[in-house]
Motif scaffolding. Sequence first.
Motif, PDB file in Angstrom:
ATOM      1  N   VAL A 170       0.821  -1.212   0.000  1.00  0.00           N
ATOM      2  CA  VAL A 170       0.000   0.000   0.000  1.00  0.00           C
ATOM      3  C   VAL A 170       0.853   1.258   0.000  1.00  0.00           C
ATOM      4  N   ARG A 171       2.014   1.199   0.647  1.00  0.00           N
ATOM      5  CA  ARG A 171       2.842   2.387   0.835  1.00  0.00           C
ATOM      6  C   ARG A 171       3.207   3.032  -0.508  1.00  0.00           C
ATOM      7  N   GLY A 172       3.010   4.344  -0.589  1.00  0.00           N
ATOM      8  CA  GLY A 172       3.319   5.077  -1.811  1.00  0.00           C
ATOM      9  C   GLY A 172       4.573   5.917  -1.657  1.00  0.00           C
ATOM     10  N   ARG A 173       5.169   6.281  -2.757  1.00  0.00           N
ATOM     11  CA  ARG A 173       6.380   7.090  -2.704  1.00  0.00           C
ATOM     12  C   ARG A 173       6.038   8.526  -2.319  1.00  0.00           C
ATOM     13  N   GLU A 174       7.000   9.220  -1.798  1.00  0.00           N
ATOM     14  CA  GLU A 174       6.755  10.545  -1.226  1.00  0.00           C
ATOM     15  C   GLU A 174       6.402  11.593  -2.275  1.00  0.00           C
ATOM     16  N   SER A 175       6.870  11.430  -3.474  1.00  0.00           N
ATOM     17  CA  SER A 175       6.642  12.462  -4.488  1.00  0.00           C
ATOM     18  C   SER A 175       5.188  12.561  -4.923  1.00  0.00           C
ATOM     19  N   ASP A 176       4.518  11.394  -5.085  1.00  0.00           N
ATOM     20  CA  ASP A 176       3.139  11.419  -5.591  1.00  0.00           C
ATOM     21  C   ASP A 176       2.241  10.342  -4.990  1.00  0.00           C
ATOM     22  N   GLY A 177       2.775   9.541  -4.061  1.00  0.00           N
ATOM     23  CA  GLY A 177       1.963   8.511  -3.419  1.00  0.00           C
ATOM     24  C   GLY A 177       1.791   7.245  -4.238  1.00  0.00           C
ATOM     25  N   PHE A 178       2.499   7.115  -5.353  1.00  0.00           N
ATOM     26  CA  PHE A 178       2.352   5.951  -6.221  1.00  0.00           C
ATOM     27  C   PHE A 178       2.920   4.694  -5.551  1.00  0.00           C
ATOM     28  N   PRO A 179       2.138   3.581  -5.488  1.00  0.00           N
ATOM     29  CA  PRO A 179       2.605   2.340  -4.847  1.00  0.00           C
ATOM     30  C   PRO A 179       3.554   1.560  -5.762  1.00  0.00           C
ATOM     31  N   GLU A 180       4.813   1.843  -5.680  1.00  0.00           N
ATOM     32  CA  GLU A 180       5.797   1.256  -6.594  1.00  0.00           C
ATOM     33  C   GLU A 180       5.882  -0.252  -6.490  1.00  0.00           C
ATOM     34  N   LEU A 181       5.754  -0.799  -5.269  1.00  0.00           N
ATOM     35  CA  LEU A 181       5.927  -2.246  -5.084  1.00  0.00           C
ATOM     36  C   LEU A 181       4.877  -3.031  -5.859  1.00  0.00           C
ATOM     37  N   GLN A 182       3.664  -2.493  -5.954  1.00  0.00           N
ATOM     38  CA  GLN A 182       2.619  -3.170  -6.710  1.00  0.00           C
ATOM     39  C   GLN A 182       2.999  -3.265  -8.187  1.00  0.00           C
ATOM     40  N   ASP A 183       3.473  -2.159  -8.735  1.00  0.00           N
ATOM     41  CA  ASP A 183       3.873  -2.148 -10.139  1.00  0.00           C
ATOM     42  C   ASP A 183       5.000  -3.148 -10.399  1.00  0.00           C
ATOM     43  N   LYS A 184       5.984  -3.146  -9.505  1.00  0.00           N
ATOM     44  CA  LYS A 184       7.124  -4.049  -9.678  1.00  0.00           C
ATOM     45  C   LYS A 184       6.706  -5.506  -9.587  1.00  0.00           C
ATOM     46  N   ASN A 193       6.050   2.181 -21.292  1.00  0.00           N
ATOM     47  CA  ASN A 193       6.307   3.572 -20.903  1.00  0.00           C
ATOM     48  C   ASN A 193       7.492   3.610 -19.939  1.00  0.00           C
ATOM     49  N   PRO A 194       8.532   4.372 -20.249  1.00  0.00           N
ATOM     50  CA  PRO A 194       9.754   4.342 -19.440  1.00  0.00           C
ATOM     51  C   PRO A 194       9.615   4.948 -18.044  1.00  0.00           C
ATOM     52  N   ARG A 195       8.556   5.728 -17.816  1.00  0.00           N
ATOM     53  CA  ARG A 195       8.456   6.421 -16.536  1.00  0.00           C
ATOM     54  C   ARG A 195       7.495   5.694 -15.609  1.00  0.00           C
ATOM     55  N   LEU A 196       8.024   5.148 -14.521  1.00  0.00           N
ATOM     56  CA  LEU A 196       7.227   4.416 -13.549  1.00  0.00           C
ATOM     57  C   LEU A 196       6.228   5.347 -12.877  1.00  0.00           C
ATOM     58  N   GLY A 197       4.991   4.886 -12.817  1.00  0.00           N
ATOM     59  CA  GLY A 197       3.977   5.661 -12.111  1.00  0.00           C
ATOM     60  C   GLY A 197       3.067   6.468 -13.009  1.00  0.00           C
ATOM     61  N   THR A 198       3.315   6.436 -14.327  1.00  0.00           N
ATOM     62  CA  THR A 198       2.419   7.150 -15.229  1.00  0.00           C
ATOM     63  C   THR A 198       1.131   6.341 -15.401  1.00  0.00           C
ATOM     64  N   HIS A 199       0.068   7.053 -15.748  1.00  0.00           N
ATOM     65  CA  HIS A 199      -1.228   6.398 -15.932  1.00  0.00           C
ATOM     66  C   HIS A 199      -1.361   5.899 -17.367  1.00  0.00           C
ATOM     67  N   PRO A 200      -1.937   4.692 -17.609  1.00  0.00           N
ATOM     68  CA  PRO A 200      -2.454   3.767 -16.604  1.00  0.00           C
ATOM     69  C   PRO A 200      -1.355   2.930 -15.952  1.00  0.00           C
ATOM     70  N   SER A 201      -1.563   2.580 -14.708  1.00  0.00           N
ATOM     71  CA  SER A 201      -0.583   1.787 -13.965  1.00  0.00           C
ATOM     72  C   SER A 201      -0.655   0.328 -14.379  1.00  0.00           C
ATOM     73  N   ALA A 202       0.284  -0.471 -13.879  1.00  0.00           N
ATOM     74  CA  ALA A 202       0.293  -1.898 -14.182  1.00  0.00           C
ATOM     75  C   ALA A 202      -0.971  -2.581 -13.660  1.00  0.00           C
ATOM     76  N   VAL A 203      -1.454  -2.147 -12.495  1.00  0.00           N
ATOM     77  CA  VAL A 203      -2.673  -2.742 -11.926  1.00  0.00           C
ATOM     78  C   VAL A 203      -3.859  -2.481 -12.845  1.00  0.00           C
ATOM     79  N   VAL A 204      -3.982  -1.262 -13.334  1.00  0.00           N
ATOM     80  CA  VAL A 204      -5.090  -0.911 -14.220  1.00  0.00           C
ATOM     81  C   VAL A 204      -5.008  -1.697 -15.522  1.00  0.00           C
ATOM     82  N   LEU A 205      -3.816  -1.786 -16.112  1.00  0.00           N
ATOM     83  CA  LEU A 205      -3.641  -2.513 -17.371  1.00  0.00           C
ATOM     84  C   LEU A 205      -3.917  -4.000 -17.201  1.00  0.00           C
ATOM     85  N   LEU A 206      -3.487  -4.572 -16.085  1.00  0.00           N
ATOM     86  CA  LEU A 206      -3.746  -5.986 -15.832  1.00  0.00           C
ATOM     87  C   LEU A 206      -5.246  -6.231 -15.673  1.00  0.00           C
ATOM     88  N   SER A 207      -5.922  -5.348 -14.953  1.00  0.00           N
ATOM     89  CA  SER A 207      -7.370  -5.477 -14.759  1.00  0.00           C
ATOM     90  C   SER A 207      -8.108  -5.379 -16.091  1.00  0.00           C
TER      91      SER A 207
END
Length: 442
Positions: A246-260, A286-300
């Motif tokens: 659940v934990r998101g990065r400080e810059s924008d709150g994006f949950p990096e661990l989920q994407d990885k 997309n080379p930039r992690l955290g851009t929309h749509p995320s990996a969770v959205v694309l998988l869904s």
Amino acid sequence: MAQKKEMSGTERRVIEAIVDDNLSEVQALLLEPGLGVDFLDDTGMTPLQHAAFRARREICRFLLASGSDVNSNYHDNGYTALMFAALSGNVEVTRMMLDAGANPDHTNSVGRTAAQMAAFVGQHQCVAAINNFFPSSGLDIYTKPQGLEKEPRLPQHLAPVLVKMINMSNMNPVRIAYFLQDHKEILENSKKVSRVFDTLCEKAMKARDTSDIMALKTHYFATIIRRASKVYEEKQNLDGWIKSLVRGRESDGFPELQDKLIKQSLKEFPYPESELLQQMVHNLANPRLGTHPSAVVLLSQAINGQRYGANEEEDCTTCGQMRAEKKCSACKMVRYCDAYCQKLHWSTHKMFCKDLAVKHQKIQEQKQREHDEEAKHLAEIEAQKRQGEDEELNQKMEDTHIKDKNDAETSTLNGESEAEWNRKVVQDASQLQSLTQATVET
């Protein structure tokens, strides 16, 4: 074969009992001699279709157990019970029809399947239920020794739980972790479970009718189970792992661990020739992690299909569950399933809550301005309408005055008495006053 005809009194009472959700009445009426369970109304609908459309779960269960034809399609527009269930928006009833053998590929008179019809009216959970359906008997073969096997590949008590897991439509790893936390027996038998999922993945890809969706989904579940089981062996719970997801990065709150986690699962998928995999890899390039749509959205989207007309902002920010009802009381910009999801996300959300509150205030002000402008526009239209009515009334009064004057002159010429002419003027004035009053009241 059932025939459309005028319904008897008893048949009408059956439909009324279904509308009223009166199971005991339906059971009693269907005991009458000569009354079939699949009689048709004047539009070709069966009792099961009526029950499915109104999401009468227990009545549906009873009718199916009584032998009702789940694939009856004598409806005027070719609708089936599955289509009616999908239109109702009830996921449980939709799965009940599928488990009873409903054909998800049947099309109605305009060429739409049940999933397409559900998507058209915004019942995305039913769309996901149809696209992800796995029969309750699908794991039976693994609960019994096969060939030279001395023991089954899967403990029998795990089969219903795993069927429920496979039928999940929410691909968010947090939601799946919740499920594993609630069903620790999966983690305690993780090696057997993950091997069965690997087998299901292989069968889906090597079957005559290849199912990339089922293959990708079972592989993804196996990946998460393996990761979660390692944590569980060490900690005896998944609390810390769920918090890290659940934990998101400080810059924008994006949950990096989920994407990885999702990207690693795709990297380990053993069938690189899969068109669905190639499509996902392309979309995730997309080379930039955290851009929309995320990996969770694309998988869904890959598993469940596109959610046309849906608002992702209504999903739970923590676990992705659709139509989350609770909002953060401070900013009102993020939604949660419950207090548990909100508590898990707070360590990330608190960094952005104030800024989101300001954003929410600006959105509300903009909505108020738009509302005021619309109200002003409607008021102007109403004023113009009233002005037009007043002008029309004045014109009628002027026309009447001219007519009266002309009538008076004509009456004088014709020798009509002045008293008679005055009487007619008073009568015309009275009628005009009534007309004026009626216009004002309108």
